[in-house]
Motif scaffolding. Structure first.
Motif, PDB file in Angstrom:
ATOM      1  N   GLY A 140       0.781  -1.229   0.000  1.00 28.20           N
ATOM      2  CA  GLY A 140       0.000   0.000   0.000  1.00 28.20           C
ATOM      3  C   GLY A 140       0.809   1.274   0.000  1.00 28.20           C
ATOM      4  O   GLY A 140       0.252   2.366  -0.177  1.00 28.20           O
ATOM      5  N   LYS A 141       2.114   1.199   0.189  1.00 28.42           N
ATOM      6  CA  LYS A 141       2.967   2.382   0.207  1.00 28.42           C
ATOM      7  C   LYS A 141       3.575   2.604  -1.175  1.00 28.42           C
ATOM      8  O   LYS A 141       4.153   1.698  -1.762  1.00 28.42           O
ATOM      9  CB  LYS A 141       4.083   2.219   1.236  1.00 28.42           C
ATOM     10  N   LYS A 142       3.424   3.823  -1.685  1.00 29.25           N
ATOM     11  CA  LYS A 142       3.935   4.135  -3.012  1.00 29.25           C
ATOM     12  C   LYS A 142       5.430   4.458  -2.972  1.00 29.25           C
ATOM     13  O   LYS A 142       5.918   5.060  -2.024  1.00 29.25           O
ATOM     14  CB  LYS A 142       3.164   5.301  -3.623  1.00 29.25           C
ATOM     15  N   TYR A 143       6.127   4.038  -4.031  1.00 24.79           N
ATOM     16  CA  TYR A 143       7.571   4.271  -4.163  1.00 24.79           C
ATOM     17  C   TYR A 143       7.868   4.782  -5.574  1.00 24.79           C
ATOM     18  O   TYR A 143       7.115   4.515  -6.523  1.00 24.79           O
ATOM     19  CB  TYR A 143       8.360   2.976  -3.973  1.00 24.79           C
ATOM     20  N   SER A 144       8.986   5.481  -5.714  1.00 26.20           N
ATOM     21  CA  SER A 144       9.483   5.785  -7.055  1.00 26.20           C
ATOM     22  C   SER A 144       9.946   4.477  -7.683  1.00 26.20           C
ATOM     23  O   SER A 144      10.196   3.492  -6.970  1.00 26.20           O
ATOM     24  CB  SER A 144      10.650   6.771  -6.989  1.00 26.20           C
ATOM     25  N   PRO A 145      10.080   4.398  -9.018  1.00 28.48           N
ATOM     26  CA  PRO A 145      10.486   3.141  -9.651  1.00 28.48           C
ATOM     27  C   PRO A 145      11.768   2.548  -9.082  1.00 28.48           C
ATOM     28  O   PRO A 145      11.818   1.351  -8.757  1.00 28.48           O
ATOM     29  CB  PRO A 145      10.644   3.534 -11.125  1.00 28.48           C
ATOM     30  N   ALA A 146      12.819   3.348  -8.937  1.00 33.08           N
ATOM     31  CA  ALA A 146      14.099   2.812  -8.450  1.00 33.08           C
ATOM     32  C   ALA A 146      14.002   2.373  -6.996  1.00 33.08           C
ATOM     33  O   ALA A 146      14.528   1.325  -6.609  1.00 33.08           O
ATOM     34  CB  ALA A 146      15.209   3.854  -8.616  1.00 33.08           C
ATOM     35  N   LYS A 147      13.325   3.159  -6.173  1.00 33.45           N
ATOM     36  CA  LYS A 147      13.214   2.804  -4.752  1.00 33.45           C
ATOM     37  C   LYS A 147      12.331   1.579  -4.554  1.00 33.45           C
ATOM     38  O   LYS A 147      12.549   0.786  -3.632  1.00 33.45           O
ATOM     39  CB  LYS A 147      12.700   4.006  -3.966  1.00 33.45           C
ATOM     40  N   LEU A 148      11.324   1.412  -5.411  1.00 34.98           N
ATOM     41  CA  LEU A 148      10.475   0.221  -5.324  1.00 34.98           C
ATOM     42  C   LEU A 148      11.292  -1.033  -5.587  1.00 34.98           C
ATOM     43  O   LEU A 148      11.201  -2.024  -4.854  1.00 34.98           O
ATOM     44  CB  LEU A 148       9.311   0.337  -6.313  1.00 34.98           C
ATOM     45  N   ILE A 149      12.130  -0.996  -6.629  1.00 33.89           N
ATOM     46  CA  ILE A 149      12.962  -2.165  -6.939  1.00 33.89           C
ATOM     47  C   ILE A 149      13.959  -2.409  -5.816  1.00 33.89           C
ATOM     48  O   ILE A 149      14.197  -3.555  -5.415  1.00 33.89           O
ATOM     49  CB  ILE A 149      13.678  -1.963  -8.286  1.00 33.89           C
ATOM     50  N   GLY A 150      14.532  -1.342  -5.281  1.00 35.18           N
ATOM     51  CA  GLY A 150      15.482  -1.493  -4.180  1.00 35.18           C
ATOM     52  C   GLY A 150      14.846  -2.130  -2.959  1.00 35.18           C
ATOM     53  O   GLY A 150      15.454  -2.993  -2.304  1.00 35.18           O
ATOM     54  N   GLU A 151      13.629  -1.729  -2.625  1.00 36.00           N
ATOM     55  CA  GLU A 151      12.937  -2.294  -1.472  1.00 36.00           C
ATOM     56  C   GLU A 151      12.590  -3.764  -1.704  1.00 36.00           C
ATOM     57  O   GLU A 151      12.712  -4.597  -0.796  1.00 36.00           O
ATOM     58  CB  GLU A 151      11.670  -1.483  -1.179  1.00 36.00           C
ATOM     59  N   LEU A 152      12.183  -4.106  -2.914  1.00 40.35           N
ATOM     60  CA  LEU A 152      11.881  -5.508  -3.220  1.00 40.35           C
ATOM     61  C   LEU A 152      13.150  -6.357  -3.208  1.00 40.35           C
ATOM     62  O   LEU A 152      13.113  -7.534  -2.819  1.00 40.35           O
ATOM     63  CB  LEU A 152      11.175  -5.622  -4.567  1.00 40.35           C
ATOM     64  N   ASN A 153      14.265  -5.772  -3.620  1.00 38.25           N
ATOM     65  CA  ASN A 153      15.543  -6.490  -3.514  1.00 38.25           C
ATOM     66  C   ASN A 153      15.844  -6.819  -2.057  1.00 38.25           C
ATOM     67  O   ASN A 153      16.299  -7.931  -1.738  1.00 38.25           O
ATOM     68  CB  ASN A 153      16.683  -5.642  -4.090  1.00 38.25           C
TER      69      ASN A 153
END
Length: 410
Positions: free
Chosen positions: A235-248
């Motif tokens: 439910g928390k929005k991320y920028s594209p790069a930060k989203l990938i970093g968090e999923l990593n």
């Protein structure tokens, strides 16, 4: 006749190859060398890399932060296509090279350089990826590919050269495998990994925890998509790069995303590679889950038939080709409405879909149910089956009539 080279822009990583190349270019061409460092999420302190380039002889160092561009304009389009090369490789290195080469060419134009250079081996794919991009932007640019021209025959010789010239390197003769890291993945090739029977040492991995040492309790997370693009985690929005970093980070903690494969390089050589792509693995699973709800059957099947071709174009280096761009437009058209949320379960290296929902879902429980419904009439299936079986019946009749009374051909 080629003009004299006075200034070269080198795609510089700070590793063994490109560190030696700076000195080699200066000695061979008596030219100025500008080191271009693209920040695509390799996790290094680029200020230290820049200092190293200057100490090695670079006249100037240009550092460009490309992480968000990498995620939004390269990784997300590739993820919308579900691109996987030869069934396993999520193309982390392949997709970064066109972006780095494009940034390098922009520096070359600004600095009025005569040539560009890279550290890709003469046996690999990266030389193709870099140079196809260079030439698609400026057909007249001069290209220097040291691995195809210089006297060195191995990384061991490069290490010896660096010691002789006081070039600081981290590679050793004991651990000479090549590492490439960016926002999307880490890859390992060469050295002790060249034996496809040898298991990778556990100490090698940097993105992922060993599945055996991962948490004993499963972890659930939700990934939200809008028109095929991931936009949120739980439910928390991320920028594209930060989203990938968090999923990593999340996937890596649970040992998700390790791949060990032997792949077919574009130049015709088989190569063993080991990859860590935790965030990408999660995104592929989640994206597929939303597509299963929202894509029409024939659209899904048509798009899936194009995945191998799209993946080959990325792997071979044809990112800026008209055929890739044409495929992208078709794929992106299909992604309109691929909106919803996928719930994933992570457990000791595995990822499974635990749920999916979408406001654009084509799934209708009242039709799919095995319980009584008022929409679907099962009796209608009889005519559907008979019509589709007609050609099969005709083939069977033809085979039967071509045989004699004892089952032998007439």
């Amino acid at each position: 006749m080629e003009k004299k080279i006075k200034k070269v822009v080198l795609a510089y990583s700070g590793g063994l190859d490109t560190s030696v190349i700076i000195r080699w270019l200066i000695e061979r061409y008596q030219c100025e060398v500008i080191a271009f460092c693209a920040d695509v999420g390799q996790g290094e302190e680029l200020a230290a890399v820049a200092e190293k380039a200057k100490k090695t002889g670079a006249s100037k160092v240009v550092i460009t932060d490309l992480k968000e561009i990498f995620a939004k304009e390269y990784l997300f389009p590739m993820l919308r296509a579900n691109a996987v090369y030869e069934g396993s490789y999520l193309l982390g290195t392949s997709i970064a090279r066109p972006l780095i080469a494009k940034g390098q060419m922009e520096v070359a134009k600004k600095e009025k350089a005569d040539a560009v250079s890279h550290g890709a081996t003469g046996k690999g794919n990266d030389q193709v990826r870099f140079e196809l991009t260079y030439l698609s932007i400026d057909p007249s640019i001069q290209i220097i590919a040291p691995w195809r021209d210089w006297e060195f025959k191995s990384r061991s010789e490069l290490i010896a050269y660096s010691h002789q010239h006081g070039i600081p390197v981290t590679a050793t003769l004991e651990k000479p495998y090549s590492i490439d890291r960016n926002l999307f993945h880490v890859s390992y090739e060469g050295g002790i990994l060249e034996d496809p029977w040898a298991e990778p040492p556990e100490s090698m991995f940097t993105f992922t925890t060993s599945p055996q040492k991962a948490p004993d309790e499963p972890h659930y997370l939700q990934i939200g998509f809008v028109d095929g693009n991931p936009v949120s985690i739980d439910g928390k929005k991320y920028s594209p790069a930060k989203l990938i970093g968090e999923l990593n980070r999340i996937g890596g903690e649970h040992g998700v995303g390790r791949v060990d494969l032997v792949e077919n390089r574009y130049v015709g050589i088989k190569s063993r590679g080991v990859y860590e792509t935790p965030g990408g693995t999660l995104l592929h699973a989640a994206h597929r889950a939303i597509e299963s709800l929202t894509l029409d059957r024939e659209v899904l099947h048509l798009r899936d038939s194009l995945i191998p071709q799209y993946a080959r174009l990325v792997y071979y280096g044809y990112w800026f080709s008209p055929e890739r761009e044409l495929l992208q437009r078709l794929i992106d058209g299909a992604q309109e409405g691929v909106t919803g949320t996928a719930r994933l379960k992570l457990y000791k290296g595995s990822v499974t879909v635990a749920g999916r929902k979408s406001p654009r879902s084509l799934y209708r429980q009242e039709i799919s149910t095995f319980e009584k419904d008022t929409v679907y009439i099962p009796k209608d299936a009889e005519g559907f089956i008979r019509l589709n079986a007609l050609r099969l019946k005709l083939m069977a009749t033809g085979r039967k009539s071509s045989k004699g009374p004892h089952g032998k051909k007439k």
